[in-house]
Design an enzyme around this catalytic site. Structure first.
Site, PDB file in Angstrom:
ATOM      1  CG  HIS A  23       7.820  -2.784   0.919  1.00 12.26           C
ATOM      2  ND1 HIS A  23       7.830  -3.463   2.027  1.00 12.26           N
ATOM      3  CD2 HIS A  23       8.263  -3.145  -0.331  1.00 12.26           C
ATOM      4  CE1 HIS A  23       8.225  -4.618   1.457  1.00 12.26           C
ATOM      5  NE2 HIS A  23       8.555  -4.525   0.095  1.00 12.26           N
ATOM      6  CE1 TYR A  28      12.842  -8.814   7.571  1.00 16.19           C
ATOM      7  CE2 TYR A  28      13.496  -8.913   5.526  1.00 16.19           C
ATOM      8  CZ  TYR A  28      12.991  -9.443   6.345  1.00 16.19           C
ATOM      9  OH  TYR A  28      12.877 -10.744   6.511  1.00 16.19           O
ATOM     10  CG  HIS A  85       2.114   5.539  11.867  1.00 15.10           C
ATOM     11  ND1 HIS A  85       3.040   4.806  11.280  1.00 15.10           N
ATOM     12  CD2 HIS A  85       0.990   5.584  11.076  1.00 15.10           C
ATOM     13  CE1 HIS A  85       2.728   4.334  10.141  1.00 15.10           C
ATOM     14  NE2 HIS A  85       1.489   5.002   9.872  1.00 15.10           N
ATOM     15  CD1 TRP A  90       0.401   0.221   3.357  1.00  7.16           C
ATOM     16  CD2 TRP A  90      -0.751   2.119   2.893  1.00  7.16           C
ATOM     17  NE1 TRP A  90       0.702   1.263   4.339  1.00  7.16           N
ATOM     18  CE2 TRP A  90      -0.163   2.473   4.026  1.00  7.16           C
ATOM     19  CE3 TRP A  90      -1.613   2.904   2.084  1.00  7.16           C
ATOM     20  CZ2 TRP A  90      -0.212   3.672   4.636  1.00  7.16           C
ATOM     21  CZ3 TRP A  90      -1.728   4.223   2.751  1.00  7.16           C
ATOM     22  CH2 TRP A  90      -1.082   4.628   4.125  1.00  7.16           C
ATOM     23  CB  ILE A 103       5.712   0.942  -3.358  1.00  7.97           C
ATOM     24  CG1 ILE A 103       4.721   0.026  -3.555  1.00  7.97           C
ATOM     25  CG2 ILE A 103       6.964   0.703  -3.970  1.00  7.97           C
ATOM     26  CD1 ILE A 103       4.954  -1.317  -3.066  1.00  7.97           C
ATOM     27  N   PRO A 104       6.936   3.322  -1.528  1.00  7.43           N
ATOM     28  CG  PRO A 104       6.507   5.845  -2.251  1.00  7.43           C
ATOM     29  CD  PRO A 104       6.138   4.296  -1.982  1.00  7.43           C
TER      30      PRO A 104
END
Length: 484
Positions: free
Chosen positions: A385, A393, A418, A380, A382-383
């Site tokens: 992620h 990761y 967030h 949802w 992509i940038p």
């Protein structure tokens, strides 16, 4: 009788062909044609035989369409029916809202929030001040590229710059108390720049390590290749491919192109489009303006009254009324979230990409088909992620950390930002957003293990429709108690 034998013979031949295909794995298309031809001919013979009998049978062995064994999957009419019912239910709720509260949309109020409030403009100045930290990072990278400071010292200076960059706006917002409607976008700018500067630093560090190892290997293998000849080889490669190599990328133009580009991951050579499509750009700009006004209208007309009516049930612990208000808020909130997604990831980012001729336009994938929570978070946004996978990761996994712990660390970082974007503008720390993001971890484990297919997709949609209104109500309740 001979025709029936011929038909059976062809069926046997098709069956043998299927067995041969399982053995040698060839002629798949031909075997499919043979199998379909055999089935159709068998059905034709069956009908002829049925019509030749005196009772004229009309029944055949078949499953009901709703049975999974029937192989039927064309539910387009039911989908259209659901869309019509959704439109009617939404229209009824909107009409009820207007009849109960009247027209609450006031564009003058929007301008007053952003222009007339005495503490709104500091948020604008705060967003402009982010250039200070960008230029400091650029100056440190320039010194590192020239070899005037060591890698360790440069990394320490960049870490200090990033720490101040992410804490400075929070301190300003907590001290000056600007409007949350203006301070939240300003903080989002600082978060984006924070992530981009990390990528900028790491990519340049990778380039320095690569070219240093290349030069060392060249000198070890062949002492005849001098430093100047190596640079000549790099320059020749650059001129041949028309790309820039390190350290020629350390310049203001390249840095600010990356700062305005719709990506969080830095590269020396971004994919570029050939030209600016004016018609496409105009469509996206019109979408940006229209959808922004639509979101503000829905918030003012639909969300504010619903949330205000939640205070009495919250205060008096009227649980049935609380659930009713929660479900009533879920519909407009979800519409606003979907509109915001399209506005940001399709309209805004495509405008930026088109103006800058940025070639990679994959800002989202088919998250609406997500059957697991993991797939939703991978598709949802992509940038984000790409940044989390490339700079968080994968380095942790390659450093020896397990994949599960690395995934938990990614969720912790996401939950922190967030909470940062919600709690700081509201000037209260309740950790609802943080806990909501962390709750995705057990939900992801549950769906991936026990729910698959359409049931997993339903759980993903339910978490989006119900989870966000719960967080909004909790924050609004606490904000009302503290400030009103």
């Amino acid at each position: 009788m001979s025709e029936s034998l011929n038909s059976n013979g062809r069926c046997v031949m098709a069956s043998k062909a299927k067995i041969n295909f399982a053995v040698n794995g060839t002629n798949e298309a031909r075997l499919r044609r043979n199998a379909s031809y055999c089935d159709s001919e068998y059905q034709t013979e069956k009908r002829k035989k049925a019509y030749s009998t005196p009772d004229r049978p009309c029944h055949e062995q078949a499953d009901s369409l709703f049975s999974s064994s029937s192989g039927f999957n064309n539910y387009r009419g039911i989908l259209n029916w659901c869309i019509i019912l959704l439109a009617l239910a939404t229209g009824r709720a909107a009409l009820e809202n207007i009849m109960k509260y009247g027209i609450l949309i006031d564009p003058v109020m929007w301008l007053s929030v952003f222009l007339e409030k005495p503490y709104s403009w500091p948020s604008f100045y705060l967003a402009v001040a982010v250039n200070i930290f960008i230029l400091v990072a650029f100056f440190i990278e320039m010194l590192l590229s020239q070899g005037k400071i060591s890698e360790r010292f440069g990394s320490c200076m960049l870490a200090i710059n990033l720490f101040i960059e992410i804490t400075f706006p929070a301190v300003v917002v907590l001290v000056i108390h600007p409007s949350p409607f203006t301070s939240s976008p300003a903080l989002a700018v600082y978060v984006v720049v924070f992530l981009k500067l990390i990528s900028y630093k790491q990519v340049n560090s990778w380039c320095r390590e690569f070219y240093a190892s290349q030069r060392e290997n060249k000198l070890r293998r062949n002492r005849t290749m001098s430093h100047s000849s190596y640079d000549h080889m790099v320059n020749f490669k650059k001129s041949a491919e028309r790309t820039q190599v390190y350290p020629e990328n350390i310049n203001y133009k390249d840095l600010y192109y990356f700062m305005f580009a719709p990506t969080l991951c830095y590269e020396l050579n971004f994919p570029r489009s050939a030209r600016i499509r004016k018609r496409f750009l105009l469509k996206r700009v019109v979408e940006m303006i229209f959808l922004w006004g639509l979101m503000l209208s829905l918030i003012q007309q639909w969300v504010f009254p619903t949330v205000n009516n939640m205070l009495i049930p919250f205060k008096e612990q009227m649980y049935s009324h609380m659930v009713e208000r929660l479900l009533k808020l879920a519909l407009p909130n979800h519409f606003i979230w979907l509109i915001f997604f399209y506005w940001l990831f399709h309209s805004c980012l495509n405008v930026a990409a088109e103006v800058l001729c940025f070639g990679d336009r994959v800002f989202y994938k088919d998250w609406w088909n997500a059957e697991t929570v993991q797939y939703f978070w991978r598709t949802w946004n992509i940038p984000v992620h790409k940044w989390a996978s490339r700079h968080l990761y994968k380095p942790m996994v390659s450093g020896g950390m397990s994949r599960f712990r690395a995934s938990i660390a990614v969720f912790l970082v996401s939950a922190f930002f967030h909470e940062y974007l919600v709690s700081v503008p509201l000037r209260m720390f309740r950790y609802w957003a943080f806990m909501g993001l962390l709750s995705q971890v057990p939900l992801a484990m549950f769906t991936s293990r026990y729910l698959h297919g359409k049931y997993g997709n339903m759980v993903v949609w339910m978490s989006l429709i119900i989870g966000q209104p719960i967080a909004i109500l909790m924050y609004y309740h606490d904000y009302y108690i503290l400030n009103l």
